[in-house]
Scaffold this motif. Structure first.
Motif, PDB file in Angstrom:
ATOM      1  N   PRO A  97       0.662  -1.304   0.486  1.00 23.18           N
ATOM      2  CA  PRO A  97      -0.227  -0.213  -0.261  1.00 23.18           C
ATOM      3  C   PRO A  97       0.379   1.794  -0.105  1.00 23.18           C
ATOM      4  O   PRO A  97       0.228   2.456  -0.205  1.00 23.18           O
ATOM      5  CB  PRO A  97      -0.508  -0.152   0.815  1.00 23.18           C
ATOM      6  N   ASN A  98       1.997   1.087   0.444  1.00 26.17           N
ATOM      7  CA  ASN A  98       3.113   2.681   0.877  1.00 26.17           C
ATOM      8  C   ASN A  98       3.660   2.804  -0.504  1.00 26.17           C
ATOM      9  O   ASN A  98       4.333   3.819  -0.920  1.00 26.17           O
ATOM     10  CB  ASN A  98       3.400   2.268   1.645  1.00 26.17           C
ATOM     11  N   VAL A  99       2.937   1.559  -1.696  1.00 28.57           N
ATOM     12  CA  VAL A  99       4.493   2.223  -3.060  1.00 28.57           C
ATOM     13  C   VAL A  99       3.128   2.946  -4.070  1.00 28.57           C
ATOM     14  O   VAL A  99       2.106   1.957  -4.004  1.00 28.57           O
ATOM     15  CB  VAL A  99       4.564   1.097  -3.879  1.00 28.57           C
ATOM     16  N   VAL A 100       3.195   3.534  -4.654  1.00 27.84           N
ATOM     17  CA  VAL A 100       2.443   5.036  -4.796  1.00 27.84           C
ATOM     18  C   VAL A 100       2.974   5.032  -6.416  1.00 27.84           C
ATOM     19  O   VAL A 100       2.001   5.401  -6.886  1.00 27.84           O
ATOM     20  CB  VAL A 100       2.175   6.406  -4.483  1.00 27.84           C
ATOM     21  N   LEU A 101       3.740   5.245  -6.796  1.00 32.19           N
ATOM     22  CA  LEU A 101       3.929   4.995  -7.628  1.00 32.19           C
ATOM     23  C   LEU A 101       5.484   4.358  -8.675  1.00 32.19           C
ATOM     24  O   LEU A 101       5.977   3.486  -8.189  1.00 32.19           O
ATOM     25  CB  LEU A 101       4.933   6.424  -8.502  1.00 32.19           C
ATOM     26  N   TYR A 102       5.535   3.285  -9.723  1.00 36.36           N
ATOM     27  CA  TYR A 102       6.422   2.241 -10.572  1.00 36.36           C
ATOM     28  C   TYR A 102       6.241   2.786 -11.851  1.00 36.36           C
ATOM     29  O   TYR A 102       5.598   2.830 -12.493  1.00 36.36           O
ATOM     30  CB  TYR A 102       5.923   1.391  -9.792  1.00 36.36           C
ATOM     31  N   ALA A 103       7.854   2.914 -12.685  1.00 36.33           N
ATOM     32  CA  ALA A 103       7.614   2.514 -13.385  1.00 36.33           C
ATOM     33  C   ALA A 103       8.992   2.101 -14.302  1.00 36.33           C
ATOM     34  O   ALA A 103      10.583   2.039 -13.600  1.00 36.33           O
ATOM     35  CB  ALA A 103       7.537   4.565 -14.084  1.00 36.33           C
ATOM     36  N   THR A 104       9.024   2.094 -15.962  1.00 38.99           N
ATOM     37  CA  THR A 104      10.376   1.536 -16.251  1.00 38.99           C
ATOM     38  C   THR A 104      11.323   2.990 -17.077  1.00 38.99           C
ATOM     39  O   THR A 104      10.287   4.161 -17.402  1.00 38.99           O
ATOM     40  CB  THR A 104      10.202   0.574 -17.308  1.00 38.99           C
ATOM     41  N   HIS A 105      12.147   2.687 -17.317  1.00 40.59           N
ATOM     42  CA  HIS A 105      12.918   3.639 -17.917  1.00 40.59           C
ATOM     43  C   HIS A 105      12.162   3.678 -19.880  1.00 40.59           C
ATOM     44  O   HIS A 105      12.249   2.288 -19.835  1.00 40.59           O
ATOM     45  CB  HIS A 105      14.497   3.457 -18.419  1.00 40.59           C
ATOM     46  N   GLN A 106      11.911   4.642 -19.333  1.00 39.13           N
ATOM     47  CA  GLN A 106      11.851   5.478 -21.069  1.00 39.13           C
ATOM     48  C   GLN A 106      12.814   4.658 -22.579  1.00 39.13           C
ATOM     49  O   GLN A 106      11.868   4.533 -23.511  1.00 39.13           O
ATOM     50  CB  GLN A 106      11.309   6.805 -21.642  1.00 39.13           C
ATOM     51  N   GLU A 107      13.869   4.414 -22.382  1.00 34.56           N
ATOM     52  CA  GLU A 107      14.661   4.031 -22.900  1.00 34.56           C
ATOM     53  C   GLU A 107      15.118   2.237 -23.013  1.00 34.56           C
ATOM     54  O   GLU A 107      15.107   1.510 -24.023  1.00 34.56           O
ATOM     55  CB  GLU A 107      15.596   4.312 -23.885  1.00 34.56           C
ATOM     56  N   ASN A 108      15.678   2.933 -22.133  1.00 29.18           N
ATOM     57  CA  ASN A 108      16.375   1.144 -21.173  1.00 29.18           C
ATOM     58  C   ASN A 108      15.447   0.888 -20.054  1.00 29.18           C
ATOM     59  O   ASN A 108      15.252   0.812 -19.406  1.00 29.18           O
ATOM     60  CB  ASN A 108      17.871   1.527 -20.380  1.00 29.18           C
ATOM     61  N   LYS A 109      14.341  -0.769 -21.087  1.00 26.01           N
ATOM     62  CA  LYS A 109      13.559  -1.587 -20.016  1.00 26.01           C
ATOM     63  C   LYS A 109      14.453  -2.278 -18.791  1.00 26.01           C
ATOM     64  O   LYS A 109      13.589  -2.475 -18.545  1.00 26.01           O
ATOM     65  CB  LYS A 109      12.657  -1.966 -21.020  1.00 26.01           C
ATOM     66  N   ARG A 110      15.302  -2.107 -18.976  1.00 27.69           N
ATOM     67  CA  ARG A 110      16.169  -2.902 -18.176  1.00 27.69           C
ATOM     68  C   ARG A 110      15.672  -1.989 -16.499  1.00 27.69           C
ATOM     69  O   ARG A 110      16.490  -2.763 -15.506  1.00 27.69           O
ATOM     70  CB  ARG A 110      17.577  -3.634 -18.545  1.00 27.69           C
ATOM     71  N   LEU A 111      15.917  -0.669 -16.308  1.00 23.61           N
ATOM     72  CA  LEU A 111      16.647  -0.027 -15.649  1.00 23.61           C
ATOM     73  C   LEU A 111      14.478   0.373 -14.968  1.00 23.61           C
ATOM     74  O   LEU A 111      14.080   0.933 -16.439  1.00 23.61           O
ATOM     75  CB  LEU A 111      16.699   1.418 -15.976  1.00 23.61           C
ATOM     76  N   PHE A 112      13.693   0.094 -13.946  1.00 21.09           N
ATOM     77  CA  PHE A 112      12.501   0.344 -13.304  1.00 21.09           C
ATOM     78  C   PHE A 112      12.934   0.919 -12.114  1.00 21.09           C
ATOM     79  O   PHE A 112      13.984   0.838 -10.934  1.00 21.09           O
ATOM     80  CB  PHE A 112      11.442  -1.053 -13.683  1.00 21.09           C
ATOM     81  N   GLY A 113      11.868   1.658 -11.798  1.00 22.16           N
ATOM     82  CA  GLY A 113      12.113   2.058  -9.963  1.00 22.16           C
ATOM     83  C   GLY A 113      10.968   2.282  -9.903  1.00 22.16           C
ATOM     84  O   GLY A 113       9.784   2.522 -10.675  1.00 22.16           O
ATOM     85  N   PHE A 114      10.602   2.813  -8.149  1.00 22.92           N
ATOM     86  CA  PHE A 114       9.028   2.980  -7.391  1.00 22.92           C
ATOM     87  C   PHE A 114       9.599   4.136  -6.305  1.00 22.92           C
ATOM     88  O   PHE A 114       9.895   3.775  -5.723  1.00 22.92           O
ATOM     89  CB  PHE A 114       8.843   1.598  -7.338  1.00 22.92           C
ATOM     90  N   VAL A 115       8.229   4.663  -5.720  1.00 19.49           N
ATOM     91  CA  VAL A 115       8.377   5.657  -4.998  1.00 19.49           C
ATOM     92  C   VAL A 115       7.597   4.963  -3.699  1.00 19.49           C
ATOM     93  O   VAL A 115       6.342   4.789  -4.216  1.00 19.49           O
ATOM     94  CB  VAL A 115       7.506   7.173  -5.625  1.00 19.49           C
ATOM     95  N   LEU A 116       8.401   4.900  -2.630  1.00 24.29           N
ATOM     96  CA  LEU A 116       7.837   4.239  -1.264  1.00 24.29           C
ATOM     97  C   LEU A 116       7.048   5.923  -0.643  1.00 24.29           C
ATOM     98  O   LEU A 116       8.108   6.367   0.091  1.00 24.29           O
ATOM     99  CB  LEU A 116       8.929   3.465  -0.798  1.00 24.29           C
TER     100      LEU A 116
END
Length: 707
Positions: free
Chosen positions: A567-586
């Motif tokens: 429930p605390n993970v509010v955002l998540y996305a991959t890099h627009q060009e390098n699809k190996r990179l991803f991140g999320f906001v807690l």
């Protein structure tokens, strides 16, 4: 004459296996020339010494000249001009073999002297240089091995300086010896033609002079042929002199320019690191495990070929594949007994190698080159230009991006007094957050002075996420596949349970958590900081996605490093060009800064699974949302049933009260009715049955009157 094959003097310092293989061909050719010249010398010696056997010796010379085209010279074997010329000489010499006389003086000066000089001076010089080259090469190998074995823990400056001086001296000696050896071998290709043609020319001129140009075998056509041969010899000599002068100048230039390269660890200020390479080659030491705790190091020549890392030992004709470095990861590592080490891990994580470079500059260039190849930049037409632009973008990424800020300024509404839209806690489309995005700027997303954490600090208390730990939870070994022995797993009842291999790049606190641009900007700043500070090490973990939380598990010890409640993970996305990179906001619930909750953005690198991980997190949140809705509906239904039950109890209680009141009123009415008296004026006491009958009678009369 056809072009002469040459050894590349410019590549003597690199001393690659390809150059050594080419050197071997030249040495084999020199040996063949030496063998052939010895036979030719013996034949001419017989002409000079055996006056009575002049005809037989001349015939042998003619025979050897005819066999030239059958010789297997590694270099110049297909010289048709040379072969045809020698065939013509053989024909003439065979015709003149029966009528030549003793030409002692002329033959000694014109025939024997040139070939003797070539045999005794030039060929012996080649042998001497070969021995010196072998000694210098062996001394350099010994010095390099001694330098590579320098201890990292017990570093002695005096020993280090002695070893480095030894490497410098041996490398310089090997380089200079190799250049002169290559020059002598290249010159030999010209001298061998002169050594074979000039004695023959002298021999023929001596014959012509002896017979006073009146021999019937010497025609005008032969004279023209000999003139052409003399001109060719002079042309070859001039070409040789020019080439020798050019090679000598090249040697001087290379000696002056290569002096800083003799040091094994040059000054990075004088020789800066080139981070734009997409191809690299050089000698590296590779660690090979020989036991449980022991290992050995092997020095080989490594080079990149497309998306592959190749190695080649001295004496090998071709290189062998070490590993595929497409989509691989590379980072600097610390070894107990070696410096300048780095580790390459394949994209599937199943294979890794540890290599040692000769210097810090060489190590950083190898890491940058493999990183560029891992991004498949080498497939582009202008690979180094693209790599330079990528690295330049990374260096400029620490300053606010003008295009990023201008884009948000253009998205601002005309009226600044319009209230902001309410924040959403989901990762919905950007259209639903357009009102919030219109007011965002770069400073409102990520603070410029926010510190970046590049490594995972474990164990981490879950109080930061608003959840308390149970006793004994910290450091508990967790099975990533949801199985356990005697203790029931926390995620055993979870519908979703997926595992991914990820590498932690960094995390930093962010000011906003409404837009996916927060994740993109955090990726840009973390990657830029790693490039600027030369941070290549990444912590590999197993990311487990369940319907309750995201967990980072140590792949070796299976200990949970971090736990993020879903429930605390509010955002998540991959890099627009390098699809190996991803991140999320807690978004943490433990504290607030300036009236807003603390939000932290985590950035990871995966093995081409960034989108799959985000899809898995989205599916987990949907499952959790539906489960939460079902739970709320169930709780609401229970509350409705409780209200109904309460209403039933209230209704029953009300009926009971009404019944009690009715009973009380009946008793009061009965107590207020007068009792009948007897004849003597006394009251008659009624029994309970009579009282009840009278009451029934009264009630009946009331009902009849009411009817």
């Amino acid at each position: 004459m056809l072009g002469i094959d040459k050894l590349p003097i410019e590549e003597t310092l690199e001393d690659s296996p390809q150059t050594r293989s080419l050197l071997g061909v030249f040495e084999e050719d020199a040996a063949a020339i030496s063998s052939y010249i010895s036979q030719l010398y013996k034949a001419m010696q017989r002409i000079y010494n055996a006056q009575n056997e002049l005809s037989a010796a001349t015939h042998l010379t003619s025979k050897l000249l005819k066999e030239y085209e059958k010789q297997r010279f590694p270099l110049g074997g297909d010289d048709e001009v040379m072969s045809s010329t020698l065939q013509q000489f053989a024909k003439v010499i065979d015709e003149l073999s029966s009528c030549h006389a003793v030409l002692s003086t002329q033959l000694a000066d014109a025939m024997m002297f040139p070939i003797s000089q070539f045999k005794e001076r030039d060929l012996k010089e080649i042998l001497t240089l070969k021995e010196v080259f072998q000694i210098a090469s062996n001394d350099h190998d010994v010095a390099i091995n001694k330098y590579s074995r320098l201890s990292k823990k017990r570093e002695n400056e005096k020993v280090k300086l002695e070893v480095m001086e030894d490497v410098y001296t041996s490398r310089k000696k090997q380089h200079q010896t190799t250049m002169h050896y290559f020059c002598a071998l290249n010159t030999l290709q010209y001298k061998k033609k002169i050594a074979m043609l000039e004695p023959l020319l002298g021999y023929m001129q001596a014959q012509i002079s002896f017979f006073k140009m009146g021999s019937e075998n010497l025609t005008d056509q032969l004279e023209e042929f000999l003139t052409n041969i003399g001109t060719s010899v002079q042309n070859v000599r001039r070409e040789m002199d020019c080439e020798v002068e050019t090679m000598q100048q090249t040697i001087q230039d290379l000696e002056a320019a290569s002096d800083p390269l003799y040091l094994p660890d040059p000054d990075p200020k004088k020789l800066p690191v080139n981070r734009n390479l997409t191809r690299k080659a050089g000698y590296l030491n590779m660690r090979n495990k020989t036991g449980l705790v022991s290992s050995s190091w092997e020095r080989q020549y490594y080079f990149t070929q497309g998306g592959n890392l190749m190695s080649q030992a001295r004496g090998d004709v071709a290189g062998g594949l070490v590993m595929d470095i497409d989509n691989c990861s590379v980072m600097a590592v610390d070894c107990e007994d070696r410096r300048y080490c780095f580790q390459i891990t394949a994209f599937d994580g199943k294979k890794s190698v540890i290599l040692q470079a000769e210097s810090r500059k060489d190590s950083e260039e190898w890491i940058c080159t493999i990183n560029n190849i891992s991004k498949r930049i080498y497939l582009s037409e202008n690979a180094e230009e693209i790599a330079a632009r990528v690295n330049q973008s990374a260096l400029e990424a620490v300053t606010p991006s003008p295009s990023f800020q201008q884009r948000h300024e253009n998205m601002r509404p005309a009226s600044q007094s319009r209230p902001h839209a309410s924040r959403t806690s989901s990762t919905g489309s950007l259209g639903s957050d357009s009102a919030v995005l219109a007011a965002l700027t770069l400073d409102s997303i990520v603070a410029s002075d926010t510190p970046i954490q590049f490594d995972i600090i474990s164990p981490v208390s879950e109080d930061q996420a608003g959840q308390g730990k149970t006793p004994g939870q910290s450091g508990r070994r967790t099975n990533p596949f949801g199985e356990s022995g005697d203790t029931k797993s926390e995620s055993e009842d979870s519908i979703l349970h997926q595992l991914f291999i990820v590498r932690f790049l960094g995390s930093m606190e962010v000011k906003a958590d409404e837009s996916l641009d927060v994740v993109y900007e955090t990726m840009r700043q973390i990657l830029a900081a790693r490039a600027i500070h030369n941070i290549f090490r990444m912590t590999e973990s197993h990311l487990v996605v369940t319907c309750d939380c995201l967990k980072l598990i140590d792949p070796q010890t299976q200990v949970t490093r971090l736990r993020f409640h879903l429930p605390n993970v509010v955002l998540y996305a991959t890099h627009q060009e390098n699809k190996r990179l991803f991140g999320f906001v807690l978004r943490t619930a433990g504290g607030r800064i300036e009236g807003r909750p603390i939000s932290v953005c985590y950035i990871f690198e995966s093995n081409n699974e960034g989108e799959k991980i985000c899809d898995s997190v989205g599916l987990a949140k949907q499952i959790a949302l539906h489960a939460e809705l079902d739970r709320r509906a169930s709780e609401k239904q229970k509350e409705i049933e409780k209200v109904k039950e309460k209403q039933q109890k209230e209704l029953s209680k009300q009926k009971q009260i009404e019944k009690d009141l009715e009973e009380q009123s009946r008793l009061i009415a009965a107590s207020n009715r007068p009792n009948p008296m007897t004849g003597d004026g006394q009251f008659v006491t009624l029994s309970n049955s009579q009282s009840e009958d009278s009451d029934v009678g009264e009630d009946g009369k009331k009902k009849e009157s009411e009817a």
